[in-house]
Enzyme design. Structure first.
Site, mmCIF file in Angstrom:
data_model
loop_
_atom_site.group_PDB
_atom_site.id
_atom_site.type_symbol
_atom_site.label_atom_id
_atom_site.label_comp_id
_atom_site.label_asym_id
_atom_site.label_seq_id
_atom_site.Cartn_x
_atom_site.Cartn_y
_atom_site.Cartn_z
ATOM 1 N N LYS A 1 7.677 13.645 30.205
ATOM 2 C CA LYS A 1 8.914 13.432 30.927
ATOM 3 C C LYS A 1 9.888 14.522 30.448
ATOM 4 O O LYS A 1 10.504 14.388 29.395
ATOM 5 C CB LYS A 1 9.476 12.031 30.650
ATOM 6 C CG LYS A 1 10.664 11.655 31.559
ATOM 7 C CD LYS A 1 11.933 12.271 31.088
ATOM 8 C CE LYS A 1 13.093 12.000 32.027
ATOM 9 N NZ LYS A 1 14.015 13.138 32.155
ATOM 10 N N GLY B 1 18.003 9.528 21.240
ATOM 11 C CA GLY B 1 16.890 9.432 20.304
ATOM 12 C C GLY B 1 16.855 8.111 19.557
ATOM 13 O O GLY B 1 15.797 7.499 19.402
ATOM 14 N N GLU C 1 13.275 14.261 16.980
ATOM 15 C CA GLU C 1 13.950 15.473 16.525
ATOM 16 C C GLU C 1 15.254 15.556 17.295
ATOM 17 O O GLU C 1 15.243 15.620 18.530
ATOM 18 C CB GLU C 1 13.088 16.711 16.745
ATOM 19 C CG GLU C 1 11.866 16.763 15.841
ATOM 20 C CD GLU C 1 12.200 16.769 14.360
ATOM 21 O OE1 GLU C 1 13.320 17.179 14.001
ATOM 22 O OE2 GLU C 1 11.340 16.347 13.554
ATOM 23 N N CYS D 1 19.163 23.522 18.786
ATOM 24 C CA CYS D 1 19.452 22.534 17.754
ATOM 25 C C CYS D 1 19.610 23.204 16.390
ATOM 26 O O CYS D 1 20.239 22.638 15.486
ATOM 27 C CB CYS D 1 18.375 21.464 17.707
ATOM 28 S SG CYS D 1 16.705 22.097 17.465
ATOM 29 N N GLU E 1 28.024 17.941 16.830
ATOM 30 C CA GLU E 1 27.261 18.997 17.488
ATOM 31 C C GLU E 1 27.872 19.315 18.851
ATOM 32 O O GLU E 1 28.050 18.427 19.679
ATOM 33 C CB GLU E 1 25.805 18.576 17.662
ATOM 34 C CG GLU E 1 24.925 19.671 18.225
ATOM 35 C CD GLU E 1 23.479 19.262 18.357
ATOM 36 O OE1 GLU E 1 22.592 20.073 18.042
ATOM 37 O OE2 GLU E 1 23.223 18.110 18.783
#
Length: 488
Positions: free
Chosen positions: A180, A238, A255, A289, A390
């Site tokens: 996906k 996540g 991750e 990332c 982030e």
């Protein structure tokens, strides 16, 4: 598959066939470099489509796991050859789909090819150990078993490399997969699966389902026949995926984000440090990332470093990702542009000083895309939002500290622990940084971004579920150890 000169029409790939979604709903994808240009149309699938893919993968898993590792490796070599033959086309599609400069897109596609070939070789490597037994007549050893059906949920920032570095080890170790991809990466994922189809993998071994994460991604995490989930993306999603998988006992690998620091020690080569800061912070428009986000400069070199940085950042050419003259392309979509702009505004409100950028480029050619200049803030403190969250865009903050101890403390003072770098000539400083830095990827005299495909990759703290991807470490997630005792 059908395509024309204007755009590509994509389908799901289930049980070896290209299928429209059960609801026949589609979404049009536009080029972030030129947002009126259609790149393709993709299906917006429902749970019914996902369940077909899971059933196909479940049906195929016994036959696939019984093949030798060498035979599975041959299939991966064939996929790699297909990607090699279509490298230019895939890179151009990737560049148009998410705005990565064409040279970087070619490099990423080349990396995906190398990853496939690396894991193809894993099919002939050992999968266990012989262990001395306390029984003189016994034979004690370990082997490894595949998990079964693996759900792969991949992000848009590396639309070919990340799916491959998850799918390749999953397949070589005997699992079947359902990918996906992020919606923004659906067309590139389709080209990957065209290569998988051309390699003649057995039906059901690798499947592609396109659609919303809330439907397809969450559906993978919830389904009882999906034995494991490997996810790369935001912390918010996540954690939700991890909790869902944990609740039903499925294995999961996450991750997630980073807030990656680069420390400039007082003895650093400032020219090299500036190059690494610019490359780490602004390549791929900061959408990595492992991208540099915080620049922590020690003591008296602060002003000299800042001056050199300002001189170099002005050379960055922002423009259409398909043009060779463009060093930095657009962000991936309107939502990401709004996010970056909101953080720039917040940085100003919290008292940081804008040194450079912060606005759309003045070039008229950039008016029809999602562009933002590389942005540098001065007078940033470790308590500001710019230092904590982030951004996933071309924004860096300069932080001045008085000592190496303060630099390492500041670098560690976030919830993330993915990548970190230091520039220094002193071996003692290097070793102190390596020992004390809480990050899964440590780089010395090199930018924060980037990892070699044969090396383990993953983060500490909230950056990861504490597993590792890539290299030989991948076997730890995609298999289970089976301990065997045999006595005549």
């Amino acid at each position: 598959m059908t395509s024309n000169e204007q755009f590509k029409t994509c389908f799901n790939y289930i049980d070896g066939e290209w299928l429209a979604s059960s609801n026949n709903q589609i979404e049009t994808k536009y080029n972030p470099s030129h947002k009126s240009e259609i790149v393709g149309v993709v299906p917006m699938s429902e749970r019914e489509d996902l369940h077909k893919a899971i059933a196909a993968a479940n049906q195929a898993k016994q036959g696939w796991r019984k093949l030798t590792g060498a035979t599975r490796g041959d299939y991966l070599f064939k996929i790699a050859d297909q990607l090699q033959n279509r490298l230019e086309e895939i890179a151009e599609t990737l560049s148009k789909e998410m705005g990565k400069p064409l040279a970087e897109a070619k490099g990423e596609t080349g990396r995906a090819i190398a990853i496939l070939r690396y894991y193809a070789g894993e099919g002939l490597r050992k999968t266990g150990d012989v262990i001395p037994s306390t029984d003189a007549e016994g034979f004690l050893f370990t082997t490894r078993s595949p998990l079964g059906v693996v759900g792969v949920i991949s992000p848009w920032n590396f639309p070919i490399a990340i799916p491959v570095w998850k799918i390749a080890p999953a397949l070589i170790y005997g699992n079947t997969v359902i990918l996906k991809p992020a919606q923004e990466a659906s067309i590139t994922a389709t080209l990957l699966f065209e290569c998988i189809h051309a390699a003649n993998l057995p039906a059901g071994v690798a499947n592609l389902v396109l659609g919303k994460g809330s439907i397809i991604g969450q559906g993978l995490a919830e389904h009882p026949d999906v034995n494991a989930i490997t996810f790369t993306g935001s912390n918010e999603i996540g954690k939700q995926i991890g909790l869902t998988a944990f609740a039903r006992g499925a294995k999961y690998q996450l991750e997630m984000g980073g807030k990656n620091p680069i420390i400039i020690a007082e003895d650093a080569d400032l020219d090299l440090a500036v190059q690494a800061t610019i490359s780490g912070g602004f390549r791929s428009t900061g959408q990595k990332c492992t991208a540099t986000s915080r620049v922590i400069v020690v003591g008296k070199v602060y002003e000299a470093f800042k001056q050199k940085l300002m001189e170099k950042v002005k050379d960055i050419r922002v423009g259409n990702a398909m043009l060779p003259s463009s060093w930095m392309g657009p962000v991936a979509n309107a939502k990401q542009l709004n996010t970056v702009q909101s953080y720039i505004k917040l940085g100003l409100e919290e008292g940081a000083e804008l040194l450079y950028g912060g606005e759309a480029p003045s070039d008229p050619e950039c008016e029809n895309g999602y562009y933002i200049q590389p942005t540098i803030f001065d007078k940033v403190t470790s308590q500001m939002t710019l230092s904590k969250e982030e951004i996933f865009g071309p924004v860096i903050g300069l932080i001045q500290v008085n000592s190496l101890e303060e630099a390492i403390h500041t670098a560690n003072d976030v919830e993330f622990g993915l990548s970190a770098s230091i520039f220094t000539k002193d071996i003692g400083t290097m070793m102190r940084f390596i020992q004390d830095m809480d990050a899964g990827l440590i780089r010395v005299n090199s930018e924060t971004a980037g990892v070699e495909l044969q090396a383990p990759f993953g983060g500490m703290k909230h950056s990861s579920s504490h597993s590792r991807e890539q290299g030989t470490a991948a076997i730890e997630f995609f298999t289970s150890i089976k301990t065997v005792f045999v006595k005549p």
